[in-house]
Design a protein around this motif. Structure first.
Motif, PDB file in Angstrom:
ATOM      1  N   ASP A   1       4.800   8.925  -8.827  1.00  0.00           N
ATOM      2  CA  ASP A   1       3.604   9.495  -9.458  1.00  0.00           C
ATOM      3  C   ASP A   1       2.727  10.227  -8.447  1.00  0.00           C
ATOM      4  O   ASP A   1       2.206  11.299  -8.741  1.00  0.00           O
ATOM      5  CB  ASP A   1       2.802   8.407 -10.163  1.00  0.00           C
ATOM      6  CG  ASP A   1       3.350   8.058 -11.540  1.00  0.00           C
ATOM      7  OD1 ASP A   1       4.297   8.735 -12.005  1.00  0.00           O
ATOM      8  OD2 ASP A   1       2.825   7.109 -12.153  1.00  0.00           O
ATOM      9  N   LEU A   2       2.573   9.676  -7.254  1.00  0.00           N
ATOM     10  CA  LEU A   2       1.774  10.364  -6.232  1.00  0.00           C
ATOM     11  C   LEU A   2       2.449  11.662  -5.800  1.00  0.00           C
ATOM     12  O   LEU A   2       1.769  12.659  -5.557  1.00  0.00           O
ATOM     13  CB  LEU A   2       1.512   9.446  -5.040  1.00  0.00           C
ATOM     14  CG  LEU A   2       0.501   8.329  -5.294  1.00  0.00           C
ATOM     15  CD1 LEU A   2       0.331   7.470  -4.045  1.00  0.00           C
ATOM     16  CD2 LEU A   2      -0.857   8.878  -5.740  1.00  0.00           C
ATOM     17  N   GLU A   3       3.770  11.669  -5.729  1.00  0.00           N
ATOM     18  CA  GLU A   3       4.483  12.919  -5.432  1.00  0.00           C
ATOM     19  C   GLU A   3       4.267  13.937  -6.555  1.00  0.00           C
ATOM     20  O   GLU A   3       4.119  15.133  -6.292  1.00  0.00           O
ATOM     21  CB  GLU A   3       5.975  12.657  -5.212  1.00  0.00           C
ATOM     22  CG  GLU A   3       6.285  11.961  -3.912  1.00  0.00           C
ATOM     23  CD  GLU A   3       5.914  12.783  -2.677  1.00  0.00           C
ATOM     24  OE1 GLU A   3       6.030  14.027  -2.695  1.00  0.00           O
ATOM     25  OE2 GLU A   3       5.489  12.166  -1.679  1.00  0.00           O
ATOM     26  N   GLN A   4       4.223  13.466  -7.794  1.00  0.00           N
ATOM     27  CA  GLN A   4       3.934  14.342  -8.929  1.00  0.00           C
ATOM     28  C   GLN A   4       2.518  14.899  -8.821  1.00  0.00           C
ATOM     29  O   GLN A   4       2.270  16.061  -9.118  1.00  0.00           O
ATOM     30  CB  GLN A   4       4.107  13.589 -10.251  1.00  0.00           C
ATOM     31  CG  GLN A   4       3.794  14.401 -11.478  1.00  0.00           C
ATOM     32  CD  GLN A   4       4.725  15.582 -11.675  1.00  0.00           C
ATOM     33  OE1 GLN A   4       5.886  15.568 -11.268  1.00  0.00           O
ATOM     34  NE2 GLN A   4       4.219  16.640 -12.281  1.00  0.00           N
TER      35      GLN A   4
ATOM     36  N   LYS B   1      -2.070  13.914 -16.275  1.00  0.00           N
ATOM     37  CA  LYS B   1      -1.251  15.013 -15.766  1.00  0.00           C
ATOM     38  C   LYS B   1      -0.232  14.574 -14.727  1.00  0.00           C
ATOM     39  O   LYS B   1       0.692  15.314 -14.416  1.00  0.00           O
ATOM     40  CB  LYS B   1      -2.155  16.098 -15.173  1.00  0.00           C
ATOM     41  CG  LYS B   1      -3.064  16.717 -16.214  1.00  0.00           C
ATOM     42  CD  LYS B   1      -4.013  17.708 -15.602  1.00  0.00           C
ATOM     43  CE  LYS B   1      -4.918  18.266 -16.702  1.00  0.00           C
ATOM     44  NZ  LYS B   1      -5.947  19.137 -16.210  1.00  0.00           N
ATOM     45  N   TRP B   2      -0.400  13.357 -14.167  1.00  0.00           N
ATOM     46  CA  TRP B   2       0.508  12.954 -13.088  1.00  0.00           C
ATOM     47  C   TRP B   2       0.871  11.476 -13.092  1.00  0.00           C
ATOM     48  O   TRP B   2       1.905  11.099 -12.541  1.00  0.00           O
ATOM     49  CB  TRP B   2      -0.097  13.321 -11.724  1.00  0.00           C
ATOM     50  CG  TRP B   2      -1.394  12.636 -11.442  1.00  0.00           C
ATOM     51  CD1 TRP B   2      -2.647  13.087 -11.756  1.00  0.00           C
ATOM     52  CD2 TRP B   2      -1.588  11.362 -10.813  1.00  0.00           C
ATOM     53  NE1 TRP B   2      -3.596  12.174 -11.358  1.00  0.00           N
ATOM     54  CE2 TRP B   2      -2.974  11.110 -10.763  1.00  0.00           C
ATOM     55  CE3 TRP B   2      -0.720  10.412 -10.253  1.00  0.00           C
ATOM     56  CZ2 TRP B   2      -3.513   9.953 -10.206  1.00  0.00           C
ATOM     57  CZ3 TRP B   2      -1.254   9.270  -9.697  1.00  0.00           C
ATOM     58  CH2 TRP B   2      -2.639   9.048  -9.673  1.00  0.00           C
ATOM     59  N   ALA B   3       0.104  10.627 -13.699  1.00  0.00           N
ATOM     60  CA  ALA B   3       0.328   9.176 -13.613  1.00  0.00           C
ATOM     61  C   ALA B   3       1.211   8.686 -14.759  1.00  0.00           C
ATOM     62  O   ALA B   3       0.735   8.082 -15.716  1.00  0.00           O
ATOM     63  CB  ALA B   3      -1.009   8.443 -13.591  1.00  0.00           C
TER      64      ALA B   3
ATOM     65  N   THR C   1       0.844  -1.187   0.000  1.00  0.00           N
ATOM     66  CA  THR C   1       0.000   0.000   0.000  1.00  0.00           C
ATOM     67  C   THR C   1       0.884   1.242   0.000  1.00  0.00           C
ATOM     68  O   THR C   1       1.832   1.335   0.767  1.00  0.00           O
ATOM     69  CB  THR C   1      -0.914  -0.002   1.243  1.00  0.00           C
ATOM     70  OG1 THR C   1      -1.687  -1.202   1.225  1.00  0.00           O
ATOM     71  CG2 THR C   1      -1.838   1.192   1.246  1.00  0.00           C
ATOM     72  N   VAL C   2       0.552   2.171  -0.882  1.00  0.00           N
ATOM     73  CA  VAL C   2       1.282   3.431  -0.999  1.00  0.00           C
ATOM     74  C   VAL C   2       0.299   4.542  -0.647  1.00  0.00           C
ATOM     75  O   VAL C   2      -0.829   4.553  -1.150  1.00  0.00           O
ATOM     76  CB  VAL C   2       1.826   3.620  -2.427  1.00  0.00           C
ATOM     77  CG1 VAL C   2       2.583   4.928  -2.546  1.00  0.00           C
ATOM     78  CG2 VAL C   2       2.698   2.431  -2.844  1.00  0.00           C
ATOM     79  N   THR C   3       0.707   5.453   0.220  1.00  0.00           N
ATOM     80  CA  THR C   3      -0.186   6.543   0.630  1.00  0.00           C
ATOM     81  C   THR C   3       0.467   7.906   0.427  1.00  0.00           C
ATOM     82  O   THR C   3       1.692   8.017   0.370  1.00  0.00           O
ATOM     83  CB  THR C   3      -0.597   6.409   2.110  1.00  0.00           C
ATOM     84  OG1 THR C   3       0.570   6.553   2.917  1.00  0.00           O
ATOM     85  CG2 THR C   3      -1.245   5.075   2.377  1.00  0.00           C
ATOM     86  N   LEU C   4      -0.376   8.899   0.322  1.00  0.00           N
ATOM     87  CA  LEU C   4       0.086  10.279   0.210  1.00  0.00           C
ATOM     88  C   LEU C   4      -0.875  11.154   0.993  1.00  0.00           C
ATOM     89  O   LEU C   4      -2.094  11.064   0.817  1.00  0.00           O
ATOM     90  CB  LEU C   4       0.097  10.721  -1.261  1.00  0.00           C
ATOM     91  CG  LEU C   4       0.465  12.175  -1.522  1.00  0.00           C
ATOM     92  CD1 LEU C   4       1.954  12.409  -1.267  1.00  0.00           C
ATOM     93  CD2 LEU C   4       0.104  12.574  -2.937  1.00  0.00           C
TER      94      LEU C   4
ATOM     95  N   VAL D   1       6.415  -0.201  -7.272  1.00  0.00           N
ATOM     96  CA  VAL D   1       6.003   0.520  -6.062  1.00  0.00           C
ATOM     97  C   VAL D   1       6.668   1.893  -6.029  1.00  0.00           C
ATOM     98  O   VAL D   1       6.015   2.911  -5.741  1.00  0.00           O
ATOM     99  CB  VAL D   1       6.323  -0.303  -4.799  1.00  0.00           C
ATOM    100  CG1 VAL D   1       6.126   0.534  -3.541  1.00  0.00           C
ATOM    101  CG2 VAL D   1       5.457  -1.562  -4.749  1.00  0.00           C
ATOM    102  N   ALA D   2       7.956   1.945  -6.343  1.00  0.00           N
ATOM    103  CA  ALA D   2       8.680   3.224  -6.362  1.00  0.00           C
ATOM    104  C   ALA D   2       8.080   4.157  -7.412  1.00  0.00           C
ATOM    105  O   ALA D   2       7.970   5.370  -7.186  1.00  0.00           O
ATOM    106  CB  ALA D   2      10.164   2.990  -6.635  1.00  0.00           C
ATOM    107  N   TRP D   3       7.675   3.615  -8.537  1.00  0.00           N
ATOM    108  CA  TRP D   3       7.071   4.421  -9.599  1.00  0.00           C
ATOM    109  C   TRP D   3       5.750   5.027  -9.127  1.00  0.00           C
ATOM    110  O   TRP D   3       5.477   6.206  -9.341  1.00  0.00           O
ATOM    111  CB  TRP D   3       6.834   3.567 -10.836  1.00  0.00           C
ATOM    112  CG  TRP D   3       6.691   4.357 -12.112  1.00  0.00           C
ATOM    113  CD1 TRP D   3       6.066   5.562 -12.278  1.00  0.00           C
ATOM    114  CD2 TRP D   3       7.182   3.989 -13.388  1.00  0.00           C
ATOM    115  NE1 TRP D   3       6.116   5.955 -13.581  1.00  0.00           N
ATOM    116  CE2 TRP D   3       6.807   5.010 -14.293  1.00  0.00           C
ATOM    117  CE3 TRP D   3       7.873   2.895 -13.866  1.00  0.00           C
ATOM    118  CZ2 TRP D   3       7.119   4.949 -15.647  1.00  0.00           C
ATOM    119  CZ3 TRP D   3       8.179   2.855 -15.217  1.00  0.00           C
ATOM    120  CH2 TRP D   3       7.818   3.872 -16.086  1.00  0.00           C
TER     121      TRP D   3
END
Length: 132
Positions: free
Chosen positions: A122-125, A30-32, A6-9, A116-118
């Motif tokens: 993308d969430l940071e973007q 625009k971000w993914a 699970t990745v969260t932002l 997962v890193a990608w």
């Protein structure tokens, strides 16, 4: 069962306002970057795009009052569909975006870690897109 991570932002924005801003498939372009590198074009219930590794067909959860943004990605000519659960949930006055990344059958641990890193990048973007 597939292994997953699970990745969260955390986003300093009311969850419903955030959801209303990003739920549309067009916003993903625009971000993914893991999902698409160009534009998305709609074909019936699917959206077509070219990703970093292959052409893709994507279907998205329709608009809903719950913050569900799940999407299913069909990669290339294999016809294999990859499920990507995604949610926007409340965190007091802010929000959390939650994505689950599944390790696909026959995927190496190294490739899974790269995926997962990608998703994290993308969430940071997405956060950058929302705050600038």
């Amino acid at each position: 069962m597939l292994p997953c991570q699970t990745v969260t932002l955390t986003v300093p924005r009311h969850w419903l306002d955030l959801y209303e801003t990003i739920w549309k498939p067009e916003c993903f372009a625009k971000w993914a970057t893991g999902l698409c590198t160009g534009t998305l074009s709609q074909e019936g219930n699917y959206w077509k795009t070219t990703g970093p590794e292959d052409s893709k067909k994507i279907r998205f959860t329709p608009y809903n009052p719950y913050g569900v943004m799940d999407h299913w990605i069909t990669v290339g000519s294999s016809g294999r569909e990859i499920y990507m659960p995604m949610r926007v949930i409340a965190n007091e006055q802010g929000a959390e975006i939650i994505m689950v990344v599944y390790q696909q059958p026959f995927m190496s641990d190294t490739k899974f870690a790269e995926n997962v890193a990608w998703v994290k990048r993308d969430l940071e973007q997405l956060l950058h897109y929302l705050t600038h």
